[in-house]
Design a protein around this motif. Structure first.
Motif, mmCIF file in Angstrom:
data_model
loop_
_atom_site.group_PDB
_atom_site.id
_atom_site.type_symbol
_atom_site.label_atom_id
_atom_site.label_comp_id
_atom_site.label_asym_id
_atom_site.label_seq_id
_atom_site.Cartn_x
_atom_site.Cartn_y
_atom_site.Cartn_z
ATOM 1 N N UNK A 66 41.797 82.417 45.829
ATOM 2 C CA UNK A 66 41.214 83.760 45.732
ATOM 3 C C UNK A 66 40.743 84.341 47.052
ATOM 4 N N UNK A 67 40.780 83.569 48.155
ATOM 5 C CA UNK A 67 40.269 84.088 49.416
ATOM 6 C C UNK A 67 41.235 85.047 50.101
ATOM 7 N N UNK A 68 42.399 85.305 49.446
ATOM 8 C CA UNK A 68 43.381 86.264 49.961
ATOM 9 C C UNK A 68 44.077 85.804 51.237
ATOM 10 N N UNK A 69 43.940 84.508 51.584
ATOM 11 C CA UNK A 69 44.579 84.018 52.794
ATOM 12 C C UNK A 69 46.082 84.228 52.750
ATOM 13 N N UNK A 129 39.632 90.576 40.002
ATOM 14 C CA UNK A 129 39.254 90.754 41.398
ATOM 15 C C UNK A 129 39.440 89.475 42.203
ATOM 16 N N UNK A 130 39.145 88.349 41.589
ATOM 17 C CA UNK A 130 39.237 87.060 42.270
ATOM 18 C C UNK A 130 40.052 86.121 41.388
ATOM 19 N N UNK A 131 41.209 85.691 41.884
ATOM 20 C CA UNK A 131 42.091 84.866 41.050
ATOM 21 C C UNK A 131 43.038 84.043 41.910
ATOM 22 N N UNK A 132 43.575 82.991 41.311
ATOM 23 C CA UNK A 132 44.649 82.224 41.914
ATOM 24 C C UNK A 132 45.986 82.844 41.522
ATOM 25 N N UNK A 170 56.765 67.423 31.229
ATOM 26 C CA UNK A 170 56.138 67.327 32.543
ATOM 27 C C UNK A 170 55.592 68.677 33.014
ATOM 28 N N UNK A 171 56.211 69.760 32.569
ATOM 29 C CA UNK A 171 55.696 71.072 32.921
ATOM 30 C C UNK A 171 54.275 71.272 32.415
ATOM 31 N N UNK A 172 53.988 70.746 31.225
ATOM 32 C CA UNK A 172 52.639 70.870 30.678
ATOM 33 C C UNK A 172 51.640 70.014 31.464
ATOM 34 N N UNK A 173 52.078 68.825 31.910
ATOM 35 C CA UNK A 173 51.215 68.016 32.765
ATOM 36 C C UNK A 173 50.907 68.764 34.062
ATOM 37 N N UNK A 174 51.925 69.423 34.608
ATOM 38 C CA UNK A 174 51.743 70.155 35.856
ATOM 39 C C UNK A 174 50.781 71.325 35.663
ATOM 40 N N UNK A 175 50.894 72.020 34.540
ATOM 41 C CA UNK A 175 49.991 73.134 34.278
ATOM 42 C C UNK A 175 48.568 72.646 34.019
ATOM 43 N N UNK A 176 48.413 71.443 33.486
ATOM 44 C CA UNK A 176 47.078 70.866 33.337
ATOM 45 C C UNK A 176 46.459 70.640 34.718
ATOM 46 N N UNK A 177 47.290 70.242 35.691
ATOM 47 C CA UNK A 177 46.804 70.074 37.062
ATOM 48 C C UNK A 177 46.419 71.424 37.661
ATOM 49 N N UNK A 178 47.191 72.472 37.360
ATOM 50 C CA UNK A 178 46.858 73.816 37.823
ATOM 51 C C UNK A 178 45.497 74.240 37.254
ATOM 52 N N UNK A 179 45.247 73.912 36.003
ATOM 53 C CA UNK A 179 43.952 74.226 35.399
ATOM 54 C C UNK A 179 42.819 73.472 36.097
ATOM 55 N N UNK A 180 43.111 72.254 36.557
ATOM 56 C CA UNK A 180 42.108 71.491 37.298
ATOM 57 C C UNK A 180 41.767 72.188 38.607
ATOM 58 N N UNK A 181 42.785 72.736 39.286
ATOM 59 C CA UNK A 181 42.539 73.502 40.505
ATOM 60 C C UNK A 181 41.621 74.683 40.195
ATOM 61 N N UNK A 182 41.893 75.375 39.098
ATOM 62 C CA UNK A 182 41.049 76.510 38.687
ATOM 63 C C UNK A 182 39.618 76.068 38.454
ATOM 64 N N UNK A 183 39.444 74.935 37.786
ATOM 65 C CA UNK A 183 38.099 74.431 37.499
ATOM 66 C C UNK A 183 37.347 74.075 38.770
ATOM 67 N N UNK A 208 37.391 75.723 41.442
ATOM 68 C CA UNK A 208 37.032 76.957 42.157
ATOM 69 C C UNK A 208 36.326 77.900 41.177
ATOM 70 N N UNK A 209 35.014 77.758 41.003
ATOM 71 C CA UNK A 209 34.275 78.558 40.014
ATOM 72 C C UNK A 209 34.278 80.051 40.286
ATOM 73 N N UNK A 210 34.645 80.465 41.519
ATOM 74 C CA UNK A 210 34.679 81.894 41.828
ATOM 75 C C UNK A 210 35.957 82.558 41.352
ATOM 76 N N UNK A 211 36.926 81.766 40.919
ATOM 77 C CA UNK A 211 38.203 82.318 40.467
ATOM 78 C C UNK A 211 38.131 82.678 38.987
ATOM 79 N N UNK A 212 38.609 83.880 38.652
ATOM 80 C CA UNK A 212 38.557 84.350 37.267
ATOM 81 C C UNK A 212 39.752 83.884 36.436
ATOM 82 N N UNK A 213 40.776 83.336 37.085
ATOM 83 C CA UNK A 213 41.945 82.888 36.341
ATOM 84 C C UNK A 213 43.115 82.636 37.267
#
Length: 212
Positions: free
Chosen positions: A91-94, A133-136, A152-165, A167-172
């Protein structure tokens, strides 16, 4: 991040952030996944002889930009074998539409001015369509062709959800899906359609997974 689960076959599946020496393998997975992607065929002129060369170069530069900006890149391992990869913009827009000047210069050298311009326009269109406003942004996701249709795609998306968790400033997490099967996949992992966006002659769906 290192998440480990046990598959039904009692084989360890592990998701972890990529290290520098793993980028080459990740690039290979992404090339296989996006070789026939409608957007990249449109942007990099898939009917030309040097399409594959320019696509490989663009993916390498994308991963290098992610690495230099310390953006989250997740690898999914089946035992010691990388079977999937996901790359996100934080979300830092880098890595938003205002890319590093050196990344744009390298894209111009490897992909050409028109392709670089279209790539930037695609990013701007997708970013502007997300109602947060703030998202991955899930920029890339791939599962090795030999390991598709096995969950395996679902396992990968579970990892993506972990990345979201993490970063509490990210809305989704937002994603741009350009084919029916990918839209269905993301719908199945709780992504909602927010807008249809066209890149050249290609139409795709901007979809969002909202933080619970």
């Amino acid at each position: 991040m290192t998440d480990t689960v046990v598959a039904p076959e009692n084989v360890d599946i592990r998701a972890t952030y990529l290290k520098a020496h793993e980028l080459k393998l990740a690039a290979s997975l992404l090339y296989q996944a996006y070789h026939d992607d409608p957007v990249f065929l449109e942007i990099f002129n898939g009917d030309k002889e040097d399409y594959e060369q320019r696509l490989r170069a663009a993916i390498r530069e994308e991963l290098n930009a992610f690495w230099q900006a310390q953006q989250p890149m997740v690898g999914l391992y089946l035992g010691e074998t990388m079977v999937g990869v996901a790359c996100l913009n934080s979300p830092d827009d880098t890595l938003s539409s205002e890319r590093f000047w050196h990344w744009r210069l390298k894209m111009l050298l490897n992909a050409g001015y028109f392709s670089t311009k279209q790539m930037i326009q695609k990013e701007e269109s997708v970013f502007s369509a997300v109602p947060l406003k703030s998202f991955h942004l899930l920029s890339f996701i791939a599962v090795h062709p030999l390991h598709q249709q096995h969950g395996f795609g679902h396992y990968l998306m579970a990892a993506v959800n972990t990345v979201l968790e993490e970063h509490p400033d990210s809305e989704g997490v937002a994603v741009y899906a350009t084919s029916g099967k990918f839209k269905t996949f993301f719908e199945n992992v709780d992504y909602q359609l927010v807008k249809e966006v066209s890149v050249g002659d290609v139409s795709g769906s901007v979809m969002v997974h909202y933080r619970k």
